[in-house]
Scaffold this active site. Sequence first.
Site, PDB file in Angstrom:
ATOM      1  N   SER A 230       0.836  -1.201   0.000  1.00  0.00           N
ATOM      2  CA  SER A 230       0.000   0.000   0.000  1.00  0.00           C
ATOM      3  C   SER A 230       0.868   1.247   0.000  1.00  0.00           C
ATOM      4  O   SER A 230       1.845   1.340   0.746  1.00  0.00           O
ATOM      5  CB  SER A 230      -0.898  -0.011   1.242  1.00  0.00           C
ATOM      6  OG  SER A 230      -1.526   1.253   1.393  1.00  0.00           O
ATOM      7  N   GLY A 231       0.483   2.231  -0.831  1.00  0.00           N
ATOM      8  CA  GLY A 231       1.282   3.445  -0.967  1.00  0.00           C
ATOM      9  C   GLY A 231       1.391   4.272   0.295  1.00  0.00           C
ATOM     10  O   GLY A 231       2.471   4.759   0.642  1.00  0.00           O
ATOM     11  N   HIS A 232       0.268   4.431   1.012  1.00  0.00           N
ATOM     12  CA  HIS A 232       0.293   5.412   2.108  1.00  0.00           C
ATOM     13  C   HIS A 232       1.051   4.953   3.338  1.00  0.00           C
ATOM     14  O   HIS A 232       1.237   5.724   4.270  1.00  0.00           O
ATOM     15  CB  HIS A 232      -1.120   5.902   2.450  1.00  0.00           C
ATOM     16  CG  HIS A 232      -1.969   4.965   3.246  1.00  0.00           C
ATOM     17  ND1 HIS A 232      -2.141   5.128   4.598  1.00  0.00           N
ATOM     18  CD2 HIS A 232      -2.703   3.896   2.889  1.00  0.00           C
ATOM     19  CE1 HIS A 232      -2.972   4.184   5.039  1.00  0.00           C
ATOM     20  NE2 HIS A 232      -3.320   3.427   4.025  1.00  0.00           N
TER      21      HIS A 232
ATOM     22  N   CYS B 256      -7.182   0.816  12.520  1.00  0.00           N
ATOM     23  CA  CYS B 256      -8.258   0.237  11.726  1.00  0.00           C
ATOM     24  C   CYS B 256      -9.387  -0.246  12.613  1.00  0.00           C
ATOM     25  O   CYS B 256     -10.516  -0.402  12.180  1.00  0.00           O
ATOM     26  CB  CYS B 256      -7.739  -0.936  10.906  1.00  0.00           C
ATOM     27  SG  CYS B 256      -6.234  -0.536  10.052  1.00  0.00           S
TER      28      CYS B 256
HETATM   29  C1  LIG Z   1      -2.795  -0.484   6.274  1.00  0.00           C
HETATM   30  C2  LIG Z   1      -2.791  -1.953   6.054  1.00  0.00           C
HETATM   31  C3  LIG Z   1      -3.624  -2.540   5.094  1.00  0.00           C
HETATM   32  C4  LIG Z   1      -4.649  -1.753   4.322  1.00  0.00           C
HETATM   33  O1  LIG Z   1      -4.073  -0.900   3.358  1.00  0.00           O
HETATM   34  P1  LIG Z   1      -4.958   0.334   2.779  1.00  0.00           P
HETATM   35  O2  LIG Z   1      -4.123   0.859   1.660  1.00  0.00           O
HETATM   36  O3  LIG Z   1      -5.104   1.292   3.909  1.00  0.00           O
HETATM   37  O4  LIG Z   1      -6.229  -0.233   2.316  1.00  0.00           O
HETATM   38  C5  LIG Z   1      -3.548  -3.906   4.918  1.00  0.00           C
HETATM   39  N1  LIG Z   1      -2.691  -4.644   5.623  1.00  0.00           N
HETATM   40  C6  LIG Z   1      -1.866  -4.114   6.548  1.00  0.00           C
HETATM   41  C7  LIG Z   1      -0.929  -4.991   7.286  1.00  0.00           C
HETATM   42  C8  LIG Z   1      -1.890  -2.751   6.801  1.00  0.00           C
HETATM   43  O5  LIG Z   1      -1.090  -2.245   7.724  1.00  0.00           O
END
Ligand SMILES: *Cc1c(COP(=O)(O)O)cnc(C)c1O
Length: 392
Positions: free
Chosen positions: A203-205, A328
């Site tokens: 994931s980019g962010h 989350c």
């Molecule tokens: C943040 C996260 C995700 C979800 O990624 P998003 O780009 O926010 O949907 C999935 N798995 C893990 C381990 C993460 O930390």
Amino acid sequence: MEDRFVYADNAATTPVAPEVVAAMTPYLTEKWGNPSSMYSKGREARRGLDEARETAAGALGCAPNELYFTSGGTEADNWALKGGARFMRAKQGRTHVITSTIEHPAVLRSCEALAREGFRVSYVKVHENGIIDMDELGRLLDRNTAIVAVMLANNEIGTIQPIPEIAKLAHEAGALMFTDAVQAVGSIPVNVKELGVDMLSLSGHKLGAPKGIGALYMRRGLKIDKYIDGGGQERGMRSGTENLPYIAGLAEALRLAVSRLPDMERVRAMRDRLADYILNNIPHTIYNGDREHRLPGNLNISFEYIEGESLLLLLDMAGICISTGSACSSNSLEPSHVLLALGLPAEKAHGSMRVSLSHGNTEEDIDYIIEKLPGIVKRLRDMSPIYPGEDK
Ligand SMILES: *Cc1c(COP(=O)(O)O)cnc(C)c1O
């Protein structure tokens, strides 16, 4: 020390790096063409897309055509898991899914969706240090196992799983191997071939790109079902006009993260200094997760006799951003499923703090946390009717 702002929640999200903004800007301004258009404006965009895919693939050790851009980690997790399980059921009649008890909700909820479709889901336990029980995994694997999904690094306690060994076991049973590498990419070296996985999500962010962009690596030759029907973008697998500015940003973030991996040793040293300070100076603390097999920026500590939510709020008033449990699930007050899986009792899991450091953090940040934290913990404990005092 005067008041500061210290961001220590990089596992929740990261600020967008200026280099990433610079890489995105041309695609938000002059290079706005559709990569599928045949005239030069489109070809210019297509070149940008191809370059970004090459850069991103290079950072992960795969071929460009093994990488599919998605809307983020959650989408990549859903696609890999549901797509992988359904593919193996259609092809070989396999209906068993194995995952771990400490996965991200994107994986756990996808497993529950598969269970509603008739798959049997097994959850491998972890040891007290957060590393999965390989003996149990060995016992669970059978010729009916369609896919094994174990995350490379955990988002709450930072533990790094032995993915190459897990992948080997999965493959010996004829199952697919998927790893959620969202937390690992950018923090530790990640090479899909060395991991031996069939699919990997990122994931980019979490690594300096914006929210809403991610990728799924899918090994060449593996052809699970497409995720979105439409115009045939992403080699027919994930339709929709490509989000080129964000894809360019993700590629630059990946390139930058790999070039900065040596700096993670500095991050690790800062994390260890903070951990040692807390354990030596604040009584009734528990270090959660493994000391060694751990992301360099992650620290997870439980403070007995306090509530994580109160700690978070008081630290916020001091300008320090950390999290309790995981962001989350922090709109619920349930104790973290990850900490419970380690065997921590609910009341101890409630008083947990996750610090996640990155390149942007400095020694002064650690000094400031060390200056503020002990007083805040003491204040909260002094208000607690059950706190027995420092010497107990
Ligand atoms: C943040 C996260 C995700 C979800 O990624 P998003 O780009 O926010 O949907 C999935 N798995 C893990 C381990 C993460 O930390």
